[in-house]
Design an enzyme around this catalytic site. Sequence first.
Site, PDB file in Angstrom:
ATOM      1  N   TYR A   1       4.004   4.041   0.640  1.00  0.00           N
ATOM      2  CA  TYR A   1       4.838   4.463   1.939  1.00  0.00           C
ATOM      3  C   TYR A   1       5.990   3.337   2.424  1.00  0.00           C
ATOM      4  O   TYR A   1       5.929   3.070   3.651  1.00  0.00           O
ATOM      5  CB  TYR A   1       3.670   4.951   3.274  1.00  0.00           C
ATOM      6  CG  TYR A   1       4.549   6.154   4.027  1.00  0.00           C
ATOM      7  CD1 TYR A   1       4.503   7.267   3.289  1.00  0.00           C
ATOM      8  CD2 TYR A   1       5.116   5.919   5.017  1.00  0.00           C
ATOM      9  CE1 TYR A   1       5.266   8.425   3.926  1.00  0.00           C
ATOM     10  CE2 TYR A   1       5.711   6.946   5.637  1.00  0.00           C
ATOM     11  CZ  TYR A   1       5.635   8.354   5.109  1.00  0.00           C
ATOM     12  OH  TYR A   1       6.384   9.300   5.846  1.00  0.00           O
TER      13      TYR A   1
ATOM     14  N   MET B   1       1.014  -1.207  -0.004  1.00  0.00           N
ATOM     15  CA  MET B   1      -0.012   0.075  -0.099  1.00  0.00           C
ATOM     16  C   MET B   1       0.810   1.368  -0.007  1.00  0.00           C
ATOM     17  O   MET B   1       0.346   2.180   0.112  1.00  0.00           O
ATOM     18  CB  MET B   1      -0.911  -0.034   1.509  1.00  0.00           C
ATOM     19  CG  MET B   1      -1.806  -1.302   1.168  1.00  0.00           C
ATOM     20  SD  MET B   1      -3.209  -0.868   1.965  1.00  0.00           S
ATOM     21  CE  MET B   1      -3.088  -0.731   3.474  1.00  0.00           C
TER      22      MET B   1
ATOM     23  N   GLY C   1      11.063  -3.117   5.589  1.00  0.00           N
ATOM     24  CA  GLY C   1      10.314  -4.141   5.442  1.00  0.00           C
ATOM     25  C   GLY C   1      10.035  -4.462   4.058  1.00  0.00           C
ATOM     26  O   GLY C   1      10.180  -5.770   3.584  1.00  0.00           O
ATOM     27  N   HIS C   2       9.385  -3.579   3.341  1.00  0.00           N
ATOM     28  CA  HIS C   2       9.003  -3.993   1.919  1.00  0.00           C
ATOM     29  C   HIS C   2      10.097  -4.203   1.240  1.00  0.00           C
ATOM     30  O   HIS C   2      10.117  -4.899   0.332  1.00  0.00           O
ATOM     31  CB  HIS C   2       8.340  -2.576   1.558  1.00  0.00           C
ATOM     32  CG  HIS C   2       6.904  -2.013   2.111  1.00  0.00           C
ATOM     33  ND1 HIS C   2       6.949  -1.002   3.096  1.00  0.00           N
ATOM     34  CD2 HIS C   2       5.819  -2.870   2.214  1.00  0.00           C
ATOM     35  CE1 HIS C   2       5.687  -0.685   3.260  1.00  0.00           C
ATOM     36  NE2 HIS C   2       4.698  -1.874   2.936  1.00  0.00           N
TER      37      HIS C   2
ATOM     38  N   VAL D   1      10.944  -6.854   9.807  1.00  0.00           N
ATOM     39  CA  VAL D   1      12.131  -6.122   9.764  1.00  0.00           C
ATOM     40  C   VAL D   1      11.865  -5.102  11.004  1.00  0.00           C
ATOM     41  O   VAL D   1      10.917  -4.635  11.017  1.00  0.00           O
ATOM     42  CB  VAL D   1      12.591  -5.342   8.665  1.00  0.00           C
ATOM     43  CG1 VAL D   1      13.763  -4.426   8.678  1.00  0.00           C
ATOM     44  CG2 VAL D   1      12.586  -6.652   7.451  1.00  0.00           C
TER      45      VAL D   1
ATOM     46  N   GLY E   1       5.128 -10.197   4.291  1.00  0.00           N
ATOM     47  CA  GLY E   1       5.753 -10.012   5.476  1.00  0.00           C
ATOM     48  C   GLY E   1       5.072 -10.615   6.776  1.00  0.00           C
ATOM     49  O   GLY E   1       3.765 -10.584   6.825  1.00  0.00           O
TER      50      GLY E   1
ATOM     51  N   LYS F   1       4.753  -9.688   9.747  1.00  0.00           N
ATOM     52  CA  LYS F   1       4.309  -8.897  10.598  1.00  0.00           C
ATOM     53  C   LYS F   1       2.931  -8.904  10.625  1.00  0.00           C
ATOM     54  O   LYS F   1       2.412  -8.974  11.567  1.00  0.00           O
ATOM     55  CB  LYS F   1       4.793  -7.466  10.377  1.00  0.00           C
ATOM     56  CG  LYS F   1       4.256  -6.592  11.573  1.00  0.00           C
ATOM     57  CD  LYS F   1       4.734  -5.257  11.397  1.00  0.00           C
ATOM     58  CE  LYS F   1       3.649  -4.348  11.832  1.00  0.00           C
ATOM     59  NZ  LYS F   1       2.591  -4.137  10.788  1.00  0.00           N
TER      60      LYS F   1
HETATM   61  O1  PAF Z   1      -0.153  -5.753   3.508  1.00  0.00           O
HETATM   62  C1  PAF Z   1      -0.476  -4.922   2.911  1.00  0.00           C
HETATM   63  O2  PAF Z   1       0.041  -3.917   2.554  1.00  0.00           O
HETATM   64  C2  PAF Z   1      -1.927  -5.120   2.260  1.00  0.00           C
HETATM   65  O3  PAF Z   1      -2.816  -5.678   3.047  1.00  0.00           O
HETATM   66  C3  PAF Z   1      -2.079  -5.796   0.877  1.00  0.00           C
HETATM   67  C4  PAF Z   1      -1.278  -7.062   1.129  1.00  0.00           C
HETATM   68  C5  PAF Z   1      -0.849  -4.791  -0.118  1.00  0.00           C
HETATM   69  C6  PAF Z   1      -3.549  -5.675   0.133  1.00  0.00           C
HETATM   70  O4  PAF Z   1      -3.843  -4.424   0.042  1.00  0.00           O
END
Ligand code: PAF
Length: 280
Positions: A32, A30, A36-37, A176, A147, A149
């Site tokens: 930002y 989503m 971790g991403h 992370v 993740g 988390k």
């Molecule tokens: O974990 C997230 O950021 C959201 O729940 C996801 C998996 C992108 C679905 O909108």
Amino acid sequence: MVVVDTPQRMQEIANKLKREGKSIGFVPTMGYLHEGHLSLVREARKHNDTVVVSIFVNPLQFAPNEDLDRYPRDFKRDEQLLENEQVDYLFYPTVENMYPQGFQSFVEVEKLTKPLEGRSRPTHFRGVTTVVLKLFNIVKPDKAYFGKKDAQQLLVIKRMVEDLNLDIDVVGMPIVREEDGLALSSRNKYLNEEERKQAVCLYKALLRAKELIETGVEESKKIIEEMEKAIKQYELAKIDYISINRLSDLEELQKIEKNNTLVSLAVFIGNTRLIDNMWF
Ligand code: PAF
């Protein structure tokens, strides 16, 4: 990196990649973005020919009283971070493109979504599974990265993939953390200086659980009581839940089961609701 803003165009690209025999690694987000991403993106980069990341703040997974409107967004910064990680495609659709007028189909994983986050956020997972299945159909990944988390989210998505025979390998990646142990989350941005300091209480409570489990304590009740005590030392913290569940089906456990236990909690720090967990 190519930015793609419609599902149709993304699908054409994915179909072409498939015809060329290229594997697709996918990281849904989503936005930002934080380390971790990026750890998911790096893992995807290592194991796939093509990496696709999506940024879509999915309105379906927010209840009316939640933070959809103020959810942090910074597309330019995210785009640069993904460019630096050699991502091939950034899928960045609009809400209107994902949910055009007349949209009325939803995906529901029935039981796994009821406890834990589902109790506090009863419509959340229906929104998550619906958008994730749509994203899977658009991006056509071989592997998708999530993740740990959001432990329950990971388990729910694995269940959906199995139940609906999707040919996708769902990979769960370690949490992370900041130096003091706070799990990285886009929502940490909401914390003011004092709240940020006290947000470490989730990790401290989990460490207390770990210590008890490692010294042979098995009763969930005892572990939860000790975790509550650890949190109550922080005046800005208000516990939403602390729970000990079997990882395979999320049933509440009276006693720890070796290699099959999820200790998780949700705590409000001021107005910000944070979650964290450990797997035992
Ligand atoms: O974990 C997230 O950021 C959201 O729940 C996801 C998996 C992108 C679905 O909108």
